[in-house]
Scaffold this motif. Structure first.
Motif, mmCIF file in Angstrom:
data_model
loop_
_atom_site.group_PDB
_atom_site.id
_atom_site.type_symbol
_atom_site.label_atom_id
_atom_site.label_comp_id
_atom_site.label_asym_id
_atom_site.label_seq_id
_atom_site.Cartn_x
_atom_site.Cartn_y
_atom_site.Cartn_z
ATOM 1 N N LEU A 166 0.839 -1.185 0.000
ATOM 2 C CA LEU A 166 0.000 0.000 0.000
ATOM 3 C C LEU A 166 0.881 1.245 0.000
ATOM 4 O O LEU A 166 1.850 1.313 0.767
ATOM 5 N N VAL A 167 0.523 2.203 -0.838
ATOM 6 C CA VAL A 167 1.293 3.441 -0.972
ATOM 7 C C VAL A 167 0.337 4.619 -0.857
ATOM 8 O O VAL A 167 -0.554 4.794 -1.690
ATOM 9 N N TYR A 168 0.542 5.432 0.175
ATOM 10 C CA TYR A 168 -0.273 6.633 0.389
ATOM 11 C C TYR A 168 0.620 7.858 0.203
ATOM 12 O O TYR A 168 1.563 8.064 0.969
ATOM 13 N N MET A 245 -2.915 3.836 -3.139
ATOM 14 C CA MET A 245 -2.795 2.878 -4.235
ATOM 15 C C MET A 245 -2.216 1.585 -3.659
ATOM 16 O O MET A 245 -1.395 1.620 -2.740
ATOM 17 N N TYR A 246 -2.646 0.455 -4.197
ATOM 18 C CA TYR A 246 -2.113 -0.810 -3.687
ATOM 19 C C TYR A 246 -1.823 -1.752 -4.852
ATOM 20 O O TYR A 246 -2.383 -1.635 -5.946
ATOM 21 N N PRO A 258 10.614 2.403 -4.839
ATOM 22 C CA PRO A 258 10.907 3.670 -5.510
ATOM 23 C C PRO A 258 10.012 4.834 -5.087
ATOM 24 O O PRO A 258 9.696 5.693 -5.903
ATOM 25 N N PHE A 259 9.648 4.866 -3.803
ATOM 26 C CA PHE A 259 8.709 5.894 -3.371
ATOM 27 C C PHE A 259 9.401 6.893 -2.445
ATOM 28 O O PHE A 259 10.259 6.515 -1.637
ATOM 29 N N PRO A 260 9.031 8.177 -2.535
ATOM 30 C CA PRO A 260 9.658 9.201 -1.691
ATOM 31 C C PRO A 260 9.504 8.914 -0.207
ATOM 32 O O PRO A 260 8.551 8.245 0.220
#
Length: 270
Positions: A166-168, A245-246, A258-260
């Motif tokens: 999961l990416v918030y 997004m998941y 690759p997420f900040p």
């Protein structure tokens, strides 16, 4: 007593039609995930209190769904004063149902701790008074949610062993904003039929209808979805009305992700 209210993801979200009461009828599969808050409730001889830690929660404590759940049961039962503390971890405005889970778990803890004798059906009826998806977290198992998202049907779906990421992106989208631009329509294929197929076939078929209106406004969401597929996701989507997004993976994606650093990222096994 302490419990850990968990989040959920939406596997598909079909906005079917607008209702006369202003809400929308929808079809979505709610699936629990193990990203959790922490909620503690203790009886006290003093004044009832509600405190918070963790992520900042907007608004006065009296408008929090946990407090409203306590007050709702106090109308029908002689509950003692309590000390309630919520440690907030699940992001808000993220499409994960965290606030709804907190409210539902408040009802369950109070029922258990003070032996109110409420059945799961009765608890669901209380939960529906607090929010459309609150009732899901009473039984807390995969369901096909219909109508306002508060009526549940059994669904034959087992994702046990799948890895979820999961990416918030720290982008809160209000429910009102998400619904403002949607155009509901009856789907060509039922979500239940689509979900009965292999996960590898879901891409482009199992759709969250909010993506059509929100992706142009917030391009970062489409970018994250593409990144999830590049990491090897068999299926990726937005949860609820956003903005988490998941991705579903056969095995855990390779690190580093690759997420900040200012994004909230959680991963685990379903």
């Amino acid at each position: 007593m302490i419990q850990f209210p968990n989040a959920k993801i939406n596997l598909g979200l079909q906005l079917v039609e607008k209702r006369p009461d202003g809400f929308h009828n929808l079809v979505s599969c709610f699936y629990p995930v193990h990203w959790t808050d922490a909620l503690e409730i203790l009886p006290t001889k003093g004044e009832a209190t509600f405190t918070l830690s963790g992520l900042p929660v907007p608004g006065e404590p009296t408008v929090n769904l946990c407090w409203k759940a306590y007050q709702l049961l106090r109308r029908d039962f002689e509950l003692p004063s309590i000390q309630m503390h919520l440690h907030k971890v699940i992001p808000m405005g993220a499409g994960l149902g965290g606030g709804s889970a907190d409210a539902a778990f408040t009802l369950k803890i109070l029922n258990q701790q003070f032996q109110l004798g409420l059945s799961e059906d009765a608890l669901e009826n209380y939960a529906r008074q607090l929010g459309s998806d609150c009732a899901f977290f009473i039984r807390n198992r995969p369901v096909l949610a219909v109508e306002k998202g508060d009526v549940f049907q059994a669904v034959d779906l087992n994702l046990q062993g799948w890895h979820v990421l999961l990416v918030y992106p720290n982008l809160a989208i209000s429910t009102a904003e998400a619904y403002a631009a949607v155009s509901p329509q009856f789907p060509k294929k039922s979500l239940e039929t689509l979900l009965s197929q292999e996960v590898s076939t879901w891409k482009g078929e199992v759709v969250n209808d909010f993506e059509k209106s929100l992706f142009p406004k917030y391009p970062v969401l489409a970018e994250i979805k593409q990144q999830l597929y590049e990491l090897g996701a068999q299926y990726a989507s937005m949860s609820g009305s956003g903005s988490t997004m998941y991705g579903l993976f056969r095995t855990a994606p390779a690190s580093p992700l690759p997420f900040p650093a200012d994004y909230s990222v959680w991963q685990g096994v379903l």
